[in-house]
Write a protein that holds these residues in place. Sequence first.
Motif, PDB file in Angstrom:
ATOM      1  N   LYS A  94      45.473  44.340  54.612  1.00 58.12           N
ATOM      2  CA  LYS A  94      45.131  44.093  53.217  1.00 58.12           C
ATOM      3  C   LYS A  94      46.227  43.249  52.578  1.00 58.12           C
ATOM      4  N   LYS A  95      45.825  42.149  51.919  1.00 64.54           N
ATOM      5  CA  LYS A  95      46.817  41.227  51.364  1.00 64.54           C
ATOM      6  C   LYS A  95      46.353  40.673  50.025  1.00 64.54           C
ATOM      7  N   PRO A  96      47.174  40.766  48.986  1.00 59.25           N
ATOM      8  CA  PRO A  96      46.831  40.137  47.710  1.00 59.25           C
ATOM      9  C   PRO A  96      47.289  38.677  47.673  1.00 59.25           C
ATOM     10  N   PHE A  97      46.464  37.803  47.087  1.00 57.36           N
ATOM     11  CA  PHE A  97      46.894  36.432  46.826  1.00 57.36           C
ATOM     12  C   PHE A  97      47.783  36.405  45.581  1.00 57.36           C
ATOM     13  N   ASP A  98      47.341  37.166  44.577  1.00 56.57           N
ATOM     14  CA  ASP A  98      48.098  37.307  43.339  1.00 56.57           C
ATOM     15  C   ASP A  98      47.639  38.598  42.675  1.00 56.57           C
ATOM     16  N   GLN A  99      47.879  38.753  41.376  1.00 52.24           N
ATOM     17  CA  GLN A  99      47.516  39.974  40.660  1.00 52.24           C
ATOM     18  C   GLN A  99      46.010  40.122  40.468  1.00 52.24           C
ATOM     19  N   LEU A 101      43.489  38.530  42.719  1.00 49.44           N
ATOM     20  CA  LEU A 101      42.660  38.222  43.879  1.00 49.44           C
ATOM     21  C   LEU A 101      43.341  38.679  45.169  1.00 49.44           C
ATOM     22  N   GLY A 102      42.560  39.256  46.084  1.00 49.28           N
ATOM     23  CA  GLY A 102      43.092  39.694  47.360  1.00 49.28           C
ATOM     24  C   GLY A 102      41.976  39.858  48.378  1.00 49.28           C
ATOM     25  N   TYR A 103      42.343  40.059  49.648  1.00 54.38           N
ATOM     26  CA  TYR A 103      41.337  40.229  50.690  1.00 54.38           C
ATOM     27  C   TYR A 103      41.751  41.352  51.627  1.00 54.38           C
ATOM     28  N   GLU A 104      40.773  41.789  52.444  1.00 54.48           N
ATOM     29  CA  GLU A 104      41.006  42.900  53.373  1.00 54.48           C
ATOM     30  C   GLU A 104      40.064  42.764  54.556  1.00 54.48           C
ATOM     31  N   LEU A 127      36.684  41.369  49.492  1.00 57.05           N
ATOM     32  CA  LEU A 127      37.408  40.539  48.540  1.00 57.05           C
ATOM     33  C   LEU A 127      37.597  41.332  47.257  1.00 57.05           C
TER      34      LEU A 127
END
Length: 240
Positions: A94-99, A101-104, A127
């Motif tokens: 699991k990784k956030p792009f920023d505050q 948006l993120g993906y898993e 997402l």
Amino acid sequence: MFRFLVPLLGAALISQSVCAQVMERSLGDFALKLGTTPTRSMAQGLVTPSNGAGSFHGGLDLTHESGVYFGQWSPNLGLAPDTTAELDSYLGFKKPFDQTLGYEVGVIRYSYPDTAQVASNELYAGLRILDSRLGAAFSNDTGTTNSTLFVDLGSIEQLGMNVRMQYATHRFDTLQSADDGSMIGGFNDWSLKLSRPWLGIDMNLIYSDSSLSGDSCNLYSGHNPRCEQTLTIKAVRALF
């Protein structure tokens, strides 16, 4: 290794009639969670829910600061009479792009150590946009191909509650005969869950249904507890 993790939780495993609890601890670069409700955001929508009052269930989740996580959830340990054990083990990233948006991505393995039922694997991806999540999952069970799409809108201020929707398709490898004599190649199921806290109680209203009904329900093996249209009201209160 995963098969033996959940039985060691001890006091973290209680029946649903008591409450849903989560205990958190830091272990170096890992964050450990033990609980009687699934704690993983994306996998929480895919692991099997507990079977109701009297079922002993629980799990653990380990998350590394890099975003890698793994864990196991057991909707039923098979300790009560007339119940069988199920272990849902998962591994993901699991990784956030920023505050905002993120993906898993990840995989779940569903296993049944007390029966001859064949274990199955499910791939999932999701997402996150602000407090909302959009996810999809794909799996191949024995004789069936399953696809699931779910949307968790989080808390909607205008409604004062959390909203979650799920839709799934299930396709048989060969046509199956229903009790009414018809031949069926597959089915769909769907659900809508509304929840909100009230006076320390977690209130849930769940509507579920499927494309099967009546005598064709002998073929149902979807996400919902029942084949036909069902409205469920559930209230959970933590004791501590």
